[in-house]
Design a protein around this motif. Sequence first.
Motif, short mmCIF file in Angstrom:
data_model
loop_
_atom_site.label_atom_id
_atom_site.label_comp_id
_atom_site.label_asym_id
_atom_site.label_seq_id
_atom_site.Cartn_x
_atom_site.Cartn_y
_atom_site.Cartn_z
N PRO A 127 -5.57 -5.00 69.18
CA PRO A 127 -4.89 -4.91 68.42
C PRO A 127 -4.81 -3.04 67.92
N ASP A 128 -4.31 -3.00 67.00
CA ASP A 128 -3.87 -1.69 65.59
C ASP A 128 -5.48 -1.86 64.67
N HIS A 129 -6.40 -1.59 64.94
CA HIS A 129 -8.13 -1.95 64.49
C HIS A 129 -7.89 -1.30 63.02
N GLY A 130 -7.12 -0.11 62.91
CA GLY A 130 -6.97 -0.02 61.30
C GLY A 130 -5.98 -0.59 60.80
N VAL A 131 -5.10 -0.84 61.34
CA VAL A 131 -4.02 -2.10 60.47
C VAL A 131 -4.75 -3.34 59.33
N ILE A 132 -5.20 -3.78 60.59
CA ILE A 132 -6.02 -4.73 60.15
C ILE A 132 -7.39 -5.06 59.58
N GLY A 133 -7.89 -3.68 59.76
CA GLY A 133 -9.48 -3.15 58.47
C GLY A 133 -8.53 -2.91 57.21
N LEU A 134 -7.45 -2.05 57.00
CA LEU A 134 -6.53 -2.11 55.53
C LEU A 134 -6.30 -3.12 55.43
N SER A 135 -5.45 -4.01 55.84
CA SER A 135 -5.12 -5.35 55.40
C SER A 135 -5.87 -6.30 54.80
N TYR A 136 -7.28 -5.88 55.41
CA TYR A 136 -8.23 -6.73 54.85
C TYR A 136 -8.61 -5.73 53.22
N ILE A 137 -8.80 -4.90 53.42
CA ILE A 137 -9.06 -3.91 52.48
C ILE A 137 -7.53 -4.76 51.21
N GLY A 138 -6.41 -4.66 51.72
CA GLY A 138 -4.91 -4.92 50.86
C GLY A 138 -5.57 -6.39 50.53
N SER A 139 -5.89 -7.19 51.18
CA SER A 139 -6.40 -8.58 50.59
C SER A 139 -7.52 -9.17 49.70
N PHE A 140 -8.30 -8.20 50.38
CA PHE A 140 -9.23 -7.95 48.84
C PHE A 140 -8.79 -8.04 47.76
N LEU A 141 -8.10 -6.30 47.75
CA LEU A 141 -7.70 -5.12 46.74
C LEU A 141 -6.54 -6.81 45.54
#
Lengths: 244, 318
Positions: A127-141
């Motif tokens: 998977p694209d780990h960058g997208v997953i990381g960003l999605s986690y941050i976005g979800s947290f926000l």
Amino acid sequence: MRNLWIIAKRELYSYFTTPMAFIFIAIFVAMTGAFTFYIGRFFDRGQASLEPFFSFHPWLYLLLVPAVAMRLWSEERKSGTIEQLLTLPITTTDAVLGKFLAAWLFCGIALASTFPIWITVSYLGDPDHGVIGLSYIGSFLMAGAFLSIGACMSALTRNQIIAFIAAAAVCFIFTMSGLDLVLNFFRTWAPLFLVDVIAASSFLVRFESVTRGVMEFRDVVFFLSMIAFWLFATTVAVDAKKAA
Amino acid sequence: METMVELDGLSKHFGPFVAVDGISLTVGKGEVLGFLGPNGAGKSTTMRMVAGFLAPTAGTAKVCGHDVALDPVKVKSLLGYMAEGSPAYEDMTVRAFLTFIAEVRGLSGQAARTRIEEVVAKIKLEDVIDRSIEVLSKGYKRRVGMAQAILHDPPVLILDEPTDGLDPNQKHHVRTLIEEMAAEKAIIVSTHILEEVEAVCTRAVIIGNGRLLADGTSEELLHKLPEHNAVHIVVRADVATGAVAKLQTANGVSGVTQTTRTDGTMEIQCVADGDTEILDTVGSVLRENTIAYSQLYKNRGDLDAVFRQITAGGSTHA
């Protein structure tokens, strides 16, 4: 800053001395899993991506975040501890931010507890780990934005059930606000600029672009200003309602 | 005497309802001021304004020279405040709760632990220190409230009904604590138990309908009663009429009334003219006329009567 952390620590203590925290985290993890695998058809898609996992977050938050937020201020007022809290040498802002911080950290812990799914998808594919990381941050926000709405509703009533329902309703409006379902309601009477503002403040639309890997700076600003606005409203509400 | 608390025209309106109406008073170091008044008189509202919980509609409240409206955090740091019913986070243990209070009050680490130990010993909380507050008895909960109020050794203490709902031993303990701290602090205690005022307060104010109705030592308040210094005599019914006739003409006696007691004897009350001491006069009248009596005593009047008289027809809202 020191006061914020002391208050947040006390609040977290309350989460974890009751079964509340563990039940919440267990349900959150179980539901994200269930949605991802059964409704999101994680395996059938044949893609190494967590998009089906994240796409259910707004809906889960709609139910679960108001449940975390409802007790923030209602309970303080109902039990009278608000008088204890606000006669300590702190400002109302300290108290509002400290309590919010605790609830947000708590949601963060719940969100972090879903990490096995990241491991799973990495094991199965690339998977694209960058997208997953960003999605986690976005979800947290996004969780923070939901929480700040819930905190404000909780400050307005001493009844936790009302706080929950009001928070869920307002969160629903903000989640769906890009869609005609909500916009048609406002189009009939609100001025055009207001309709545009509402359309632009859809959590769903913002979050979907984040999970596709497009997190723009203005999305971060959007969620942070949502949080700032609702927490400011919470402070006003706490001061106005504390004695009632 | 160093002034520690100064209220000037303090008022609080809730919409059209005037809860506190221009209260002015000062409390000095070493004083224990009793706040007396019927329920709903505005005692708690006044205390909440001084403690920085409610903003005054008009007037000022100053603690050690700091205005609570201008510098609330400073005032709160100088105050120990125990709210009515001493609300505390029920899911916390006593130790965790006191540690939290200590941290907010700026104590941490070893200093906080030492201070908590001292206070816990003083308030006698050792037995329950690791229990959660929700399972404690009312007496212990009140003590936890007291402990958090004195944890930072504040120069000013405000205690809203600290003995409400306690048994006589617990009340005595709280009063002893107040007495022990009195010399070093300015203390405001609200109560509607009048014996408490006599027991611990150096001064009392009576509040009714949000107004300050009386301010003085309990002795001064007693002087407000017409029955203050009245002399009571209990005699057999057959000699009562004669006794009343003689007593009415005695020096310093302004009025005589008689009532029948349940056992058939008569109780005669001789009201003194102003502050005149009439016990001796009444005694000699009785002896000169050889009137036999079974009781003869001076009535100081009690604060309950003062309270009823001053606040009569007062507050109707609870």
